[in-house]
Design a protein around this motif. Sequence first.
Motif, short mmCIF file in Angstrom:
data_model
loop_
_atom_site.label_atom_id
_atom_site.label_comp_id
_atom_site.label_asym_id
_atom_site.label_seq_id
_atom_site.Cartn_x
_atom_site.Cartn_y
_atom_site.Cartn_z
N PRO A 75 1.64 -80.46 8.66
CA PRO A 75 1.97 -81.87 8.93
C PRO A 75 0.77 -82.81 9.03
O PRO A 75 0.94 -84.02 8.86
N SER A 76 -0.42 -82.27 9.28
CA SER A 76 -1.60 -83.14 9.36
C SER A 76 -1.86 -83.86 8.04
O SER A 76 -2.53 -84.90 8.02
N ASN A 77 -1.33 -83.32 6.94
CA ASN A 77 -1.48 -83.99 5.64
C ASN A 77 -0.60 -85.22 5.52
O ASN A 77 -0.88 -86.12 4.72
N TYR A 78 0.48 -85.28 6.31
CA TYR A 78 1.50 -86.31 6.13
C TYR A 78 1.57 -87.31 7.27
O TYR A 78 1.96 -88.47 7.06
N LEU A 79 1.19 -86.91 8.47
CA LEU A 79 1.30 -87.79 9.62
C LEU A 79 0.50 -89.10 9.49
O LEU A 79 0.91 -90.12 10.06
N PRO A 80 -0.63 -89.14 8.76
CA PRO A 80 -1.29 -90.44 8.57
C PRO A 80 -0.41 -91.47 7.85
O PRO A 80 -0.67 -92.67 7.93
N LEU A 81 0.64 -91.00 7.16
CA LEU A 81 1.56 -91.91 6.47
C LEU A 81 2.59 -92.51 7.41
O LEU A 81 3.28 -93.47 7.06
N MET A 82 2.72 -91.94 8.61
CA MET A 82 3.76 -92.34 9.55
C MET A 82 3.37 -93.64 10.24
O MET A 82 2.40 -93.68 11.02
N ASP A 83 4.12 -94.71 9.95
CA ASP A 83 3.79 -96.02 10.54
C ASP A 83 4.92 -96.55 11.42
O ASP A 83 4.95 -97.72 11.76
N ARG A 84 5.87 -95.67 11.77
CA ARG A 84 6.94 -96.04 12.69
C ARG A 84 6.78 -95.25 13.99
O ARG A 84 6.04 -94.28 14.03
N PRO A 85 7.46 -95.62 15.07
CA PRO A 85 7.22 -94.96 16.36
C PRO A 85 7.56 -93.47 16.35
O PRO A 85 8.62 -93.07 15.84
N ILE A 86 6.67 -92.68 16.92
CA ILE A 86 6.88 -91.24 16.99
C ILE A 86 6.39 -90.74 18.35
O ILE A 86 5.32 -91.15 18.82
N LEU A 87 7.19 -89.91 19.00
CA LEU A 87 6.86 -89.34 20.30
C LEU A 87 6.71 -87.83 20.15
O LEU A 87 7.66 -87.15 19.75
N PHE A 88 5.53 -87.31 20.49
CA PHE A 88 5.28 -85.88 20.48
C PHE A 88 5.50 -85.33 21.88
O PHE A 88 4.92 -85.83 22.84
N ILE A 89 6.31 -84.27 22.00
CA ILE A 89 6.56 -83.62 23.28
C ILE A 89 6.11 -82.17 23.20
O ILE A 89 6.44 -81.46 22.24
N ASP A 90 5.36 -81.73 24.21
CA ASP A 90 4.88 -80.34 24.22
C ASP A 90 4.68 -79.89 25.65
O ASP A 90 4.53 -80.72 26.57
N GLY A 91 4.68 -78.59 25.85
CA GLY A 91 4.42 -78.01 27.16
C GLY A 91 2.99 -77.52 27.26
O GLY A 91 2.35 -77.21 26.25
N THR A 92 2.50 -77.44 28.48
CA THR A 92 1.10 -77.04 28.67
C THR A 92 0.81 -75.63 28.17
O THR A 92 -0.29 -75.35 27.71
#
Length: 396
Positions: free
Chosen positions: A238-255
């Motif tokens: 996904p690191s190849n594509y996320l720079p194209l994302m220009d709308r709101p995005i929320l990443f959720i993760d656990g420690t």
Amino acid sequence: MKSASVILASILLPLTLSAQFNTAGTPWENENLDRVPEYRIVGEDSIRSIIFESLPYKGKDKAVFAYYSTPSMIAGKNYSGDKLPGIVLVHGGGGAAFREWVAMWAKRGYAAIALDTRGNGHDRMHIEGGFDENGKETPYFDVTLPLNEQWVYQATGDVINAHSLLRSFQEVDTARTAITGISWGGVLTCIASSLDNRFKAAVPVYGCGYLWESGKMKEQLDKLPALERATWISQYDPSNYLPLMDRPILFIDGTNDVHFYLPSMAQSAALPKQSEVLIKQGLRHSHKYGWQNDEIEMFINSWLLGSTPMPRITEETMTGSTIAKGGIITSLPVKEVTLHYTADSGEQMDKYTWQQIPCDLRDYNWTANIPADATMWYISATTANGIRASSRLHLK
């Protein structure tokens, strides 16, 4: 002779399609992702069972199973004529199209579709014309098959085709659709929302990019021959594509997530133009623990319905190396602000021990004392109704 309106339409159509999708130069460049898939209904009660056609696969359009429902269907009523926000729900590894997930979002007021990316139906058995796992684990990292038989390629297309199908239903407001996915569904959410500009908001849970640095994902990639590993990373991470994302995005993760480590999530979140992060200490990894985070609904509602936005911790300022200060932007009462940190180091981040220290909270401003031995830390704020917000991840 063509009329001026026909000529104008032929000029504008490619521009419209290119504005909808960021697929140029990607493996999906030549796919017709804008088409509305053919589908048939294979069962219906308060939730509709559907099989739709997706990308070409082994010589014909692949069959994909999905559940679909709306508030009216859940309530056993006729369509009211109201336009609804829509959401695409993407399961993770070992998962399926979940009825209860669709019901959850339909009860929240959404037209919801949950698809199966593994070639299975309602009974988790293989459907005719579906993706073929050959009785094995989903081939997440296989790049030896022809491109249009590789799982990530197919599954991403399935997600986007499910979105096109959702948008075609008369009750769906095409200007208000979102996506959320769990684990591998989070990975697909990152890719699909970056490619498909029709999504107005996205929430990947656990799943992120930089998988060659992250827990069980790294272990699987490191087992591949060097060329296959490099191919998968350049083609699908996904690191190849996320720079194209220009709308709101929320990443959720656990420690302590065993599959997706916090630094990988943090690096991924730094790529889109409008990203937020939510880190939860001790968040367990499963479909139900993933989708039960109330912040998902609040985030998506804020962007699709214009409701109360998620609390946000303002950028922290440091006094020396041990004192951090910041504020909280929210209309909700704040119950507490907490510093979360670990003093551990080493490759097995899922084994780290995390500590909590209450922060000094005055009005909507906080101060935290960062222990000198902290190797990673972040700040969380909890509102009176239990909604969490977190700062970015800090690494020493």
